[in-house]
Design a protein around this motif. Structure first.
Motif, PDB file in Angstrom:
ATOM      1  N   ALA A 176     -25.241  60.652-123.720  1.00 22.51           N
ATOM      2  CA  ALA A 176     -25.208  59.909-122.460  1.00 22.51           C
ATOM      3  C   ALA A 176     -26.578  59.334-122.118  1.00 22.51           C
ATOM      4  CB  ALA A 176     -24.709  60.820-121.330  1.00 22.51           C
ATOM      5  N   LEU A 177     -27.645  60.084-122.387  1.00 21.85           N
ATOM      6  CA  LEU A 177     -29.001  59.589-122.151  1.00 21.85           C
ATOM      7  C   LEU A 177     -29.294  58.367-123.007  1.00 21.85           C
ATOM      8  CD1 LEU A 177     -31.068  62.918-121.942  1.00 21.85           C
ATOM      9  CD2 LEU A 177     -30.654  61.283-120.086  1.00 21.85           C
ATOM     10  N   ILE A 178     -28.921  58.475-124.266  1.00 15.29           N
ATOM     11  CA  ILE A 178     -29.166  57.350-125.182  1.00 15.29           C
ATOM     12  C   ILE A 178     -28.369  56.137-124.745  1.00 15.29           C
ATOM     13  CG2 ILE A 178     -28.888  56.560-127.562  1.00 15.29           C
ATOM     14  CD1 ILE A 178     -29.316  59.450-128.458  1.00 15.29           C
ATOM     15  N   ASN A 179     -27.080  56.359-124.435  1.00 14.14           N
ATOM     16  CA  ASN A 179     -26.230  55.240-124.026  1.00 14.14           C
ATOM     17  C   ASN A 179     -26.757  54.593-122.746  1.00 14.14           C
ATOM     18  OD1 ASN A 179     -23.596  53.664-123.901  1.00 14.14           O
ATOM     19  ND2 ASN A 179     -23.476  54.825-122.006  1.00 14.14           N
ATOM     20  N   SER A 180     -27.227  55.426-121.819  1.00 10.17           N
ATOM     21  CA  SER A 180     -27.732  54.891-120.556  1.00 10.17           C
ATOM     22  C   SER A 180     -28.940  53.977-120.780  1.00 10.17           C
ATOM     23  CB  SER A 180     -28.109  56.046-119.627  1.00 10.17           C
ATOM     24  OG  SER A 180     -28.669  55.560-118.420  1.00 10.17           O
ATOM     25  N   PHE A 181     -29.861  54.410-121.662  1.00 14.41           N
ATOM     26  CA  PHE A 181     -31.046  53.591-121.917  1.00 14.41           C
ATOM     27  C   PHE A 181     -30.667  52.302-122.642  1.00 14.41           C
ATOM     28  CE2 PHE A 181     -34.443  52.113-124.675  1.00 14.41           C
ATOM     29  CZ  PHE A 181     -35.472  51.943-123.760  1.00 14.41           C
ATOM     30  N   PRO A 198     -24.264  48.189-128.309  1.00 14.16           N
ATOM     31  CA  PRO A 198     -24.118  48.776-129.649  1.00 14.16           C
ATOM     32  C   PRO A 198     -23.595  50.209-129.624  1.00 14.16           C
ATOM     33  CG  PRO A 198     -26.437  48.496-129.059  1.00 14.16           C
ATOM     34  CD  PRO A 198     -25.640  47.727-128.069  1.00 14.16           C
ATOM     35  N   THR A 199     -23.907  50.961-128.575  1.00 12.51           N
ATOM     36  CA  THR A 199     -23.404  52.337-128.530  1.00 12.51           C
ATOM     37  C   THR A 199     -21.876  52.359-128.420  1.00 12.51           C
ATOM     38  OG1 THR A 199     -23.925  52.265-126.161  1.00 12.51           O
ATOM     39  CG2 THR A 199     -25.459  53.442-127.596  1.00 12.51           C
ATOM     40  N   VAL A 200     -21.320  51.364-127.743  1.00 12.01           N
ATOM     41  CA  VAL A 200     -19.849  51.271-127.655  1.00 12.01           C
ATOM     42  C   VAL A 200     -19.276  51.002-129.035  1.00 12.01           C
ATOM     43  CG1 VAL A 200     -17.923  49.944-126.708  1.00 12.01           C
ATOM     44  CG2 VAL A 200     -19.879  50.532-125.253  1.00 12.01           C
ATOM     45  N   GLN A 201     -19.892  50.078-129.758  1.00 11.21           N
ATOM     46  CA  GLN A 201     -19.422  49.760-131.110  1.00 11.21           C
ATOM     47  C   GLN A 201     -19.529  50.982-132.024  1.00 11.21           C
ATOM     48  OE1 GLN A 201     -22.007  46.467-132.057  1.00 11.21           O
ATOM     49  NE2 GLN A 201     -20.516  44.955-131.348  1.00 11.21           N
ATOM     50  N   ILE A 202     -20.663  51.657-131.945  1.00 12.53           N
ATOM     51  CA  ILE A 202     -20.866  52.836-132.799  1.00 12.53           C
ATOM     52  C   ILE A 202     -19.853  53.923-132.461  1.00 12.53           C
ATOM     53  CG2 ILE A 202     -22.482  54.687-133.372  1.00 12.53           C
ATOM     54  CD1 ILE A 202     -24.755  52.661-132.849  1.00 12.53           C
ATOM     55  N   ASP A 258     -11.447  62.433-122.627  1.00 10.98           N
ATOM     56  CA  ASP A 258     -12.366  63.355-121.949  1.00 10.98           C
ATOM     57  C   ASP A 258     -13.805  63.095-122.381  1.00 10.98           C
ATOM     58  OD1 ASP A 258     -10.240  64.524-120.660  1.00 10.98           O
ATOM     59  OD2 ASP A 258     -10.044  66.189-122.071  1.00 10.98           O
ATOM     60  N   ASN A 259     -14.003  62.882-123.688  1.00  5.44           N
ATOM     61  CA  ASN A 259     -15.351  62.579-124.187  1.00  5.44           C
ATOM     62  C   ASN A 259     -15.908  61.309-123.552  1.00  5.44           C
ATOM     63  OD1 ASN A 259     -15.344  64.787-125.943  1.00  5.44           O
ATOM     64  ND2 ASN A 259     -14.478  63.599-127.626  1.00  5.44           N
ATOM     65  N   ILE A 260     -15.082  60.287-123.528  1.00  5.44           N
ATOM     66  CA  ILE A 260     -15.520  58.982-123.031  1.00  5.44           C
ATOM     67  C   ILE A 260     -15.873  59.052-121.555  1.00  5.44           C
ATOM     68  CG2 ILE A 260     -14.690  56.636-122.537  1.00  5.44           C
ATOM     69  CD1 ILE A 260     -13.113  56.848-125.204  1.00  5.44           C
ATOM     70  N   CYS A 261     -15.072  59.780-120.774  1.00  2.00           N
ATOM     71  CA  CYS A 261     -15.339  59.887-119.342  1.00  2.00           C
ATOM     72  C   CYS A 261     -16.645  60.628-119.067  1.00  2.00           C
ATOM     73  CB  CYS A 261     -14.182  60.598-118.639  1.00  2.00           C
ATOM     74  SG  CYS A 261     -12.649  59.633-118.609  1.00  2.00           S
ATOM     75  N   SER A 262     -17.028  61.516-119.967  1.00  2.00           N
ATOM     76  CA  SER A 262     -18.279  62.258-119.800  1.00  2.00           C
ATOM     77  C   SER A 262     -19.485  61.475-120.306  1.00  2.00           C
ATOM     78  CB  SER A 262     -18.210  63.596-120.554  1.00  2.00           C
ATOM     79  OG  SER A 262     -17.173  64.404-120.066  1.00  2.00           O
ATOM     80  N   LEU A 263     -19.259  60.506-121.144  1.00  2.00           N
ATOM     81  CA  LEU A 263     -20.352  59.815-121.831  1.00  2.00           C
ATOM     82  C   LEU A 263     -20.653  58.442-121.241  1.00  2.00           C
ATOM     83  CD1 LEU A 263     -22.381  59.463-124.106  1.00  2.00           C
ATOM     84  CD2 LEU A 263     -20.486  59.003-125.668  1.00  2.00           C
ATOM     85  N   PHE A 264     -19.606  57.696-120.896  1.00  2.00           N
ATOM     86  CA  PHE A 264     -19.798  56.312-120.459  1.00  2.00           C
ATOM     87  C   PHE A 264     -19.520  56.182-118.960  1.00  2.00           C
ATOM     88  CE2 PHE A 264     -18.775  56.131-124.956  1.00  2.00           C
ATOM     89  CZ  PHE A 264     -19.722  55.237-125.444  1.00  2.00           C
ATOM     90  N   THR A 265     -19.920  55.048-118.415  1.00  2.00           N
ATOM     91  CA  THR A 265     -19.667  54.774-116.998  1.00  2.00           C
ATOM     92  C   THR A 265     -18.198  54.421-116.796  1.00  2.00           C
ATOM     93  OG1 THR A 265     -20.201  52.421-117.240  1.00  2.00           O
ATOM     94  CG2 THR A 265     -22.015  53.925-116.716  1.00  2.00           C
ATOM     95  N   ARG A 266     -17.744  54.562-115.556  1.00  2.00           N
ATOM     96  CA  ARG A 266     -16.342  54.298-115.251  1.00  2.00           C
ATOM     97  C   ARG A 266     -15.941  52.880-115.658  1.00  2.00           C
ATOM     98  NH1 ARG A 266     -12.376  56.401-112.087  1.00  2.00           N
ATOM     99  NH2 ARG A 266     -13.733  58.100-111.416  1.00  2.00           N
TER     100      ARG A 266
END
Length: 625
Positions: A176-181, A198-202, A258-266
């Motif tokens: 989540a930190l990496i994706n946020s930056f 790119p994090t979404v693609q990965i 569940d993973n996606i909701c914890s990692l990415f924004t709504r």
């Protein structure tokens, strides 16, 4: 007294004179001071002005020095941040690494904002450094995801009703930190020229491959379990692995949500979830297409698999949509070919019944039922396990429109919520279809029997036997509550078979009819048992009439025994034998009883002509049932 006052006045006057003298001196001093002040002001004025200008210049110099320091600061920090970024997040720690990238990004932004030509080289260097750092973050992001990308065996989780594994919480925090930056710099044209982060693609690539790989064996199992061991064997509910496949897809998809909701924004949930699961749903759709090809090749025996798939996938789509709000459209599209095949199967099953009966070259000579009757009702029994999907299919076709293949215009329509209603309307539609199936079966069997069988009695027994098989199989299965309104049509067919059989006995009943001549003397009324009545009647007959009565008894005996012999040789269901015996007795017994009462004394109890008395005839009928 007067002298004292005078002395005081003189003292006061003297003091006043002194004050006046002092005042004059002060005035003279003030005048000299003003003169000197004017001279000084004229001398100092230019010096003060110069001092102010020097202060302003000094302030400007200080500000220029500060600006130069600020401009030099990014240049000074570049080497320090470059060392951290080149070292990599694994070596310096993710927090320190992200802090360095943030400082680098800020310096890059500040220098770019100055728009100084002298800074362009440094801006380019910081831009390259920032790109390099982000690329390393992408590698860390991918590597962290791969730690949880080892395929699992869904069967283990499905059979034991276990929750599918998700990414560890500490790793999710790291991701989540990496994706946020990366998301924060994704909008900088100088860093990215891609529309998607790119994090979404990965994430979609790594986790999508993980889901597809985990489900690979179940996809293969779904195809393998569809293969037939016998070409004429009908599909049995639950024997195909598609149910487990769908359960595995559901479990993995929900865990991924569940993973996606914890990692990415709504705002990203929907897009990331769709991108991640699209590949797995695509593979699921390909499996359904392969199964559909198999079903179409074995439509009359494996159409039940299409009903099962519709039920499974519809429920899967409903549950996933209620929990995630996604994938409904993808799953609906994957189901369209199967739905079309299921729609076609309804008319094909009716046509298959007609075709198979039409191809019969012989029918049982003893009037027994044919296997296709039980097979047809077995089909309907198997259909009762799929009322929900069949209701939606029949509703989309319209009541009665299953008699011919469906038009292609309605095949691409997505079913509405009303189409999945399995209430009274859906059950009624199935009842109508089942009734039509039974009607097609019995009407075609009747038509074929009139061609291949000789004699009304044999045709009647044949129809009655098949009707009884139909009715018995309905009563002993889940068809009974569904076909409660079809009893009238079944009774009509039973009566038709009974009528045909009883008609054969009407010829025998002719021998029990006599002519009563009213121009003769009054006769004793018939219906009263006893030899006296019969003797009186016989006595009043002419010789020719007596011979006629004797011939009637003899003819009846021969015809009755022949019918009884044929009755015993015909293969009848127990219910049919009892029914037909009862119906025949209703016709024959009253006529014979009357005839016997009137004429049994024709051979005076010798049995030469009168073979049966009323009791023995009734016993004979009882033995037939």
């Amino acid at each position: 007294m007067y002298a004292e006052e005078r002395a005081e006045v003189e003292v006061l006057d003297a003091n006043l004179d002194k004050i006046k003298a002092i005042t004059k001196k002060i005035q003279a001093s003030m005048m000299r001071l003003e003169t000197s002040g004017a001279t000084v002001q004229q001398a100092i004025g230019p010096i003060y002005g110069n001092t102010q200008r020097l202060q302003i210049i000094n302030s400007n110099i200080d500000r220029v020095n500060e600006a130069i320091d600020k401009l030099r600061e990014p240049l000074d920090m570049k080497a320090r941040e470059e060392r951290i970024i080149r070292a990599g997040a694994q070596n310096v720690g993710l927090s320190e690494y992200l802090a360095s990238l943030n400082r680098t990004r800020q310096a890059h932004s500040d220098l770019k904002f100055t728009n100084l030509r002298s800074n362009q080289r440094t801006v380019a260097e910081l831009n390259g450094l920032l790109k390099s750092g982000i690329e390393q973050l992408e590698v860390v992001f991918r590597d962290t995801l791969k730690e949880h990308a080892r395929p699992v065996e869904p069967l283990h989780f499905v059979t034991k009703q276990l929750s599918f594994p998700t990414i560890k919480q500490d790793h999710l925090s790291r991701l989540a930190l990496i994706n946020s930056f990366i998301s924060s710099v994704a909008g900088l044209d100088s860093i990215y020229n891609r529309q998607e982060t790119p994090t979404v693609q990965i994430y979609a690539e790594v986790r999508g491959n993980y889901i597809s790989a985990s489900l690979h064996n179940l996809a293969a199992a779904s195809i393998n379990t569809a293969r037939k061991k016998a070409s004429d064997a009908a599909y049995r509910q639950g024997t195909n692995a598609i149910g487990t496949y769908a359960a595995g897809l559901e479990g993995l998809s929900l865990a991924e949500h569940d993973n996606i909701c914890s990692l990415f924004t709504r705002e990203e949930w929907s897009h990331v979830y769709d991108s991640t699961c699209r590949g797995a749903v695509g593979e699921f759709s390909k499996t359904l297409q392969d199964l559909n090809t198999h079903i179409k090749s074995n439509l009359t025996t494996d159409c039940y698999l299409s009903y099962e798939i519709i039920d499974i996938v519809s429920n899967l789509s409903s549950r996933l949509h209620s929990q995630t709000g996604e994938l409904k459209g993808l799953l609906a599209d994957s189901l369209k070919p199967i739905r079309e095949t299921a729609r076609i199967s309804l008319s094909e099953l009716l046509e298959d019944t007609r075709r198979r009966i039409g191809s019969l070259q012989i029918l049982p000579a003893d009037g027994s039922s044919v296997p296709i009757t039980a097979e047809t009702i077995t089909r309907l029994q198997m259909m009762t396990a799929y009322i929900r999907p069949l209701s939606s299919i029949m509703a989309s076709l319209g009541d009665g429109n299953w008699s011919s293949p469906p038009s292609t215009s309605s095949s691409n329509s997505t079913p509405t919520l009303k189409a999945f209603d399995v209430g009274a309307d859906g059950r009624q539609l199935f009842s109508h279809y089942a009734t039509d199936t039974i009607e097609v079966l019995l009407s075609n069997l009747e038509s074929k029997s009139r061609t291949l069988l000789r004699g009304k009695s044999l045709i009647g027994v044949f129809i009655a036997n098949n009707v009884t098989v139909v009715e018995r199989m309905i009563r002993s299965s889940d068809l009974l509550p569904l076909l409660s309104n079809s009893t009238v049509k079944i009774d009509t067919w039973r009566k038709k078979g009974t009528s045909l059989y009883v008609d054969a006995w009407h010829d025998t009943s002719r021998f029990l009819l006599d002519s009563i001549h009213t121009n003769r003397g009054a006769r004793p009324p018939s219906g009263n048992s006893g030899a006296n009545e019969s003797a009186a009647i016989i006595k009043g007959l002419s010789g020719k009439e007596k011979d006629k009565i004797k011939e009637n008894f003899k003819a009846f005996n021969i015809s009755f025994d022949d019918l009884v012999d044929r009755h015993t040789k015909l293969a009848m269901e127990p219910e049919v034998r009892a029914l037909l015996t009862r119906e025949v007795q209703k016709v024959m017994q009253p006529l014979y009883d009357r005839f016997w009462d009137r004429y049994h004394e024709i051979d005076k109890g010798k049995g030469k002509y009168v073979k049966y008395d009323k009791g023995s005839l009734a016993a004979k009928f009882a033995s037939l049932g």
